[in-house]
Design a protein around this motif. Sequence first.
Motif, PDB file in Angstrom:
ATOM      1  N   ASN A   1       4.911  14.592   1.549  1.00 17.14           N
ATOM      2  CA  ASN A   1       4.602  16.002   1.838  1.00 17.14           C
ATOM      3  C   ASN A   1       5.087  16.900   0.707  1.00 17.14           C
ATOM      4  O   ASN A   1       4.415  17.866   0.317  1.00 17.14           O
ATOM      5  N   HIS A   2       6.249  16.557   0.184  1.00 17.69           N
ATOM      6  CA  HIS A   2       6.825  17.374  -0.894  1.00 17.69           C
ATOM      7  C   HIS A   2       5.975  17.262  -2.169  1.00 17.69           C
ATOM      8  O   HIS A   2       5.757  18.247  -2.868  1.00 17.69           O
ATOM      9  N   PHE A   3       5.487  16.069  -2.447  1.00 21.38           N
ATOM     10  CA  PHE A   3       4.603  15.893  -3.616  1.00 21.38           C
ATOM     11  C   PHE A   3       3.331  16.738  -3.446  1.00 21.38           C
ATOM     12  O   PHE A   3       2.837  17.328  -4.400  1.00 21.38           O
TER      13      PHE A   3
ATOM     14  N   LEU B   1       9.928  24.068 -11.368  1.00 20.42           N
ATOM     15  CA  LEU B   1      11.209  23.695 -10.746  1.00 20.42           C
ATOM     16  C   LEU B   1      11.099  22.371 -10.006  1.00 20.42           C
ATOM     17  O   LEU B   1      12.043  21.584  -9.982  1.00 20.42           O
ATOM     18  N   HIS B   2       9.931  22.128  -9.385  1.00 18.37           N
ATOM     19  CA  HIS B   2       9.768  20.821  -8.731  1.00 18.37           C
ATOM     20  C   HIS B   2       9.773  19.693  -9.762  1.00 18.37           C
ATOM     21  O   HIS B   2      10.215  18.590  -9.465  1.00 18.37           O
ATOM     22  N   GLU B   3       9.310  19.963 -10.961  1.00 13.62           N
ATOM     23  CA  GLU B   3       9.342  18.928 -12.010  1.00 13.62           C
ATOM     24  C   GLU B   3      10.783  18.651 -12.441  1.00 13.62           C
ATOM     25  O   GLU B   3      11.166  17.497 -12.659  1.00 13.62           O
TER      26      GLU B   3
ATOM     27  N   MET C   1      18.224  21.646  -7.569  1.00  9.05           N
ATOM     28  CA  MET C   1      18.207  21.145  -6.190  1.00  9.05           C
ATOM     29  C   MET C   1      17.412  22.102  -5.308  1.00  9.05           C
ATOM     30  O   MET C   1      17.753  23.279  -5.173  1.00  9.05           O
ATOM     31  N   ASP C   2      16.365  21.579  -4.730  1.00 11.78           N
ATOM     32  CA  ASP C   2      15.488  22.345  -3.836  1.00 11.78           C
ATOM     33  C   ASP C   2      16.182  22.513  -2.492  1.00 11.78           C
ATOM     34  O   ASP C   2      16.590  21.522  -1.875  1.00 11.78           O
ATOM     35  N   VAL C   3      16.337  23.750  -2.034  1.00 11.71           N
ATOM     36  CA  VAL C   3      16.879  23.956  -0.696  1.00 11.71           C
ATOM     37  C   VAL C   3      15.937  24.787   0.179  1.00 11.71           C
ATOM     38  O   VAL C   3      16.377  25.458   1.118  1.00 11.71           O
TER      39      VAL C   3
ATOM     40  N   GLU D   1      13.422  24.667   3.216  1.00 11.06           N
ATOM     41  CA  GLU D   1      13.523  23.764   4.374  1.00 11.06           C
ATOM     42  C   GLU D   1      12.591  22.554   4.264  1.00 11.06           C
ATOM     43  O   GLU D   1      12.908  21.482   4.773  1.00 11.06           O
ATOM     44  N   HIS D   2      11.459  22.726   3.573  1.00 10.89           N
ATOM     45  CA  HIS D   2      10.538  21.579   3.457  1.00 10.89           C
ATOM     46  C   HIS D   2      11.182  20.409   2.712  1.00 10.89           C
ATOM     47  O   HIS D   2      10.715  19.285   2.804  1.00 10.89           O
ATOM     48  N   ALA D   3      12.260  20.699   1.959  1.00  7.08           N
ATOM     49  CA  ALA D   3      12.912  19.640   1.179  1.00  7.08           C
ATOM     50  C   ALA D   3      13.755  18.723   2.059  1.00  7.08           C
ATOM     51  O   ALA D   3      14.138  17.639   1.624  1.00  7.08           O
TER      52      ALA D   3
HETATM   53 FE   LIG Z   1      10.069  22.017  -2.714  1.00  3.33          FE
END
Ligand SMILES: [Fe+2]
Length: 200
Positions: A24-26, A73-75, A156-158, A160-162
Motif C-alpha cells: 500500500n505504501h509503494f 521523501l519516500h525515496e 522516517m515517515d510518520v 499514519e499510513h506508514a
Molecule cells: Fe508515506
Amino acid sequence: MAYTAKDYGSLIGMGGFSETLLKNHFTLYQGYVTNTNKLMDLLAAMLGEGKVGSLQYAELKRRMGFEFNGMRLHEYYFGNLGGTRALGRAGKLGKKLAEDFGSYEDWERDFKGTGMMRGIGWAILYQDNVIGKLFNQWINEHETGHPAGCIPVLAMDVFEHAFITDYGLKRADYIEAFFNNINWGVVEGRLKQAAYAGSS
Ligand SMILES: [Fe+2]
C-alpha cells in the motif's frame, strides 16, 4: 524528463513490516511520482498558454511542494530501510552523531521524540551543508519545515499510513521496527564531509 517510480519490492519480508502495509505504501509513493509529473506538465502548458498570472497556476505551483516532496521523501525513506546491522558507533556517522548530540543515545532519543510528535509528517536527520552540523527536524505533511541548504540523511515517515495497518495507533512500536531495519550503510553514505570544514 519525467520522473520514474523506483522499485522497492526488495523490502518485502523485512521484520515488523507486513507485505500489505508495504505494498500500500509503494502505491501511495507511486501516486506522488505520477502527480509530480502531471503537475510539471500542467504548469509547463500554462506557461506556454500565458496563464502564469492565474489563480489556477498559483494553486498548482503551491501543490508542487506537497507532491514533489511526497515523492522524494519516500525515496529517502525506502532507501534508508532494508538494513540488518546496527550502526557502528566508531564509524563516521556514529562519531558525528556523538559529536553533534553529545552521544548516540541522545541523538536517538531526540530523533524518536521528533517522530512521536502529534501530527502527520516526517522526522528527518539533516546535515547542514554549510557547517556540516547534524540535527533532527520535524516536517509537517511533506513540505513544511525543510531547512534550506540541508541534506536529508535519515528519513522516517510518520504519516499514519506508514504504520496503522500493522501497529494501529502504537506509533512507538512502529518506530522501534523502523530502527531495527535502518540501512546504516546508506545513511552514512549520505553524509557529505567535503561540504563543510570552512567552506563559505
Ligand atoms: Fe508515506
